[in-house]
Enzyme design. Structure first.
Site, PDB file in Angstrom:
ATOM      1  N   LYS A   1      17.130 -64.716  86.706  1.00 61.66           N
ATOM      2  CA  LYS A   1      18.487 -65.081  87.302  1.00 61.66           C
ATOM      3  C   LYS A   1      18.117 -66.051  88.558  1.00 61.66           C
ATOM      4  CE  LYS A   1      22.330 -63.651  89.962  1.00 61.66           C
ATOM      5  NZ  LYS A   1      23.217 -62.529  90.707  1.00 61.66           N
TER       6      LYS A   1
ATOM      7  N   GLU B   1      30.480 -59.276 101.007  1.00 60.84           N
ATOM      8  CA  GLU B   1      29.528 -58.630 100.531  1.00 60.84           C
ATOM      9  C   GLU B   1      28.872 -57.905 101.580  1.00 60.84           C
ATOM     10  OE1 GLU B   1      25.465 -59.476  97.858  1.00 60.84           O
ATOM     11  OE2 GLU B   1      27.279 -60.933  97.795  1.00 60.84           O
TER      12      GLU B   1
ATOM     13  N   GLY C   1      29.186 -61.581  89.664  1.00 57.67           N
ATOM     14  CA  GLY C   1      30.210 -61.550  88.573  1.00 57.67           C
ATOM     15  C   GLY C   1      31.813 -61.739  89.254  1.00 57.67           C
TER      16      GLY C   1
END
Length: 479
Positions: free
Chosen positions: A237, A286, A303
């Protein structure tokens, strides 16, 4: 960008406490000077209710650095600091460790007058900002934001659990003058104001221009190259970001933007780190890490999908996100890494068995809360250095992604996707990831947004996701 503070208000909330606060720190200056070594001196008093961010923006001077941090949904928790009693700058791979060691050395030598049982965030604090990359921020627009900057505000304000606190701090060096320090702090207290936060200019005809720093097609091409590398097995990723520049006929106002963000995103970590030349401001969903005693808390956040004003459609979008194999794969990579990093430093690490939906004004995310009981004391800054960058903003494997990101993005992220937050002298604190953010520099605003790229990623869909994320700040900045 910065402006000189206007004449002080006669009704500042700290007026009645100012004399007692100055007296308290003056009583300790002589003791610090007698030590014959550099010493941090601080004094804290509980004061009547105040809005830390409003006071900081109204009271800062043109030459000040300043810091604001707020999460309104958490019992209106807010801290702010203006001026710099001490500053730590570092760069390179060891920048977190360097900053942590310097903070610990200074905190150990502290002389303080403060109430007993101060809650985390009250009293003397360190305001911290770290670039995404070890040497990030080399582009001219980031000139006043080094790869690591940690400062002890000269004046700190906190609103914690319904109580408000005011703190003065100074660093006394051998041969220093107590009178000079007292006079400087007296002037700082005299400049305090508690004006309301300014409003954003609602004029839609002010001639603002918006441009993508990199053509959208080029960004999509970078995503295509990334998916090729993932299929070849060199990456699992990688997160790729893009930049949008908004130019206004007048200087952007960080105070007005910060005020709007805390109203619109009360569950997020609203932050502003300002210098005389620029301000980095945002509302991040976050959490990188929160340390409270022996417990560390963080969250895997990866996501994303858009929101809808129609509750049924909004729920459907969230359900699609929960069932998306691509998004669940991307999310699992992040959660797995965070647990792996924390486990060697913890008695136990606990993560939710299933991700949950986190909804903010314009977007919803998959999130997995993670907690750890530490085996030995580790400061908030040390923990942040262990975790940064998570695969939510970097990639997996870490080193391969860190090499690929600047090549595929073709930009300097600066503090975007870096770590920002605070730590108190007990080494408790919290840092968020610098997302949903903008660098304001006079008439230009640089906005950033990115997405996690895995094998199943579609370049057009990833570009569309960045457009959704940019909508957090773009309407506020562009008018």
């Amino acid at each position: 960008m910065a402006r000189a503070a206007p004449r002080p208000s006669p009704t500042t909330p700290a007026d009645q406490a100012a004399g007692r606060l100055l007296g308290a720190i003056e009583d300790r200056l002589g003791e610090a000077l007698e030590r014959g070594r550099r010493t941090l001196v601080s004094a804290t008093l509980e004061v009547e209710s105040l809005d830390p961010g409003a006071v900081a923006f109204a009271s800062r001077l043109a030459s000040d650095r300043w810091f604001c941090w707020e999460q309104p949904d958490r019992e209106r928790f807010a801290i702010a600091g203006i001026g710099s009693a001490w500053k730590i700058v570092s760069r390179g791979r060891d920048r977190f460790a360097d900053a942590e060691a310097a903070c610990a050395e200074m905190s150990r030598a502290r002389v303080a007058t403060e109430p007993e049982d101060l809650p985390p965030g009250a009293g003397a604090i360190w305001a911290a900002g770290f670039a995404f990359a070890p040497h990030g921020g080399s582009a001219p627009r980031w000139s006043s934001f080094p790869p690591a900057l940690v400062m002890m505000p000269e004046l700190a304000l906190a609103r914690v659990g319904g109580s408000s606190y005011l703190t003065l701090a100074a660093v006394v060096s051998p041969g220093g003058s107590a009178d000079e320090i007292s006079e400087r702090l007296r002037a700082r207290l005299a400049s305090l104001r508690h004006d309301p936060m300014p409003l954003l200019d609602p004029d839609p005809t002010r001639g603002t221009t918006i441009r993508s720093a990199r053509p959208p097609g080029s960004y999509e091409a970078g995503i295509a190259r990334a998916t090729e590398r993932i299929r070849e097995g060199t990456l699992e990723k990688v997160v790729l970001a893009r930049e949008v520049v908004v130019e206004s006929p007048s200087a952007h106002d960080p105070a007005a933007l910060y005020g709007a963000l805390r109203d619109l995103f009360p569950s997020c970590f609203c932050f502003c780190f300002g210098t005389p030349e620029a301000a980095f401001v945002g509302a991040s969903p976050e959490l990188l890490v929160r340390r409270s005693g022996a417990v560390a808390a963080t969250a895997a956040l990866a996501g994303s999908t858009r929101r809808s004003a129609d509750p049924a459609v909004d729920d459907h979008l969230g359900e699609q996100l929960m069932r998306s194999a691509k998004d669940r794969h991307e999310h699992e990579i992040v959660a797995r890494r965070i647990e792996r990093v924390l486990r060697p430093h913890a008695v136990w690490v606990e993560a939710a068995s299933e991700p949950e939906l986190v909804r903010v004004a314009n977007i919803q995310h998959l999130a997995t809360p993670i907690h750890a009981q530490l085996t030995e004391p580790r400061s908030a800054l040390e923990l942040a250095g262990l975790l940064h960058p998570t695969p939510a903003v970097g990639g997996e494997p870490r080193e391969a992604a860190s090499t690929a990101i600047p090549e595929l993005e073709e930009m300097d992220r600066g503090w975007y996707a870096g770590a920002l937050g605070w730590m108190d002298t007990a080494e408790d604190g919290e840092l968020c990831v610098g997302l949903r953010s903008a660098l304001l520099r006079d008439r230009e605003a640089h906005l950033y947004a990115g997405g996690g790229i895995v094998a199943e990623s579609d370049p057009a869909a990833e570009l569309a996701e960045t457009e959704v994320k940019l909508q957090a700040l773009l309407p506020l900045i562009a008018g």
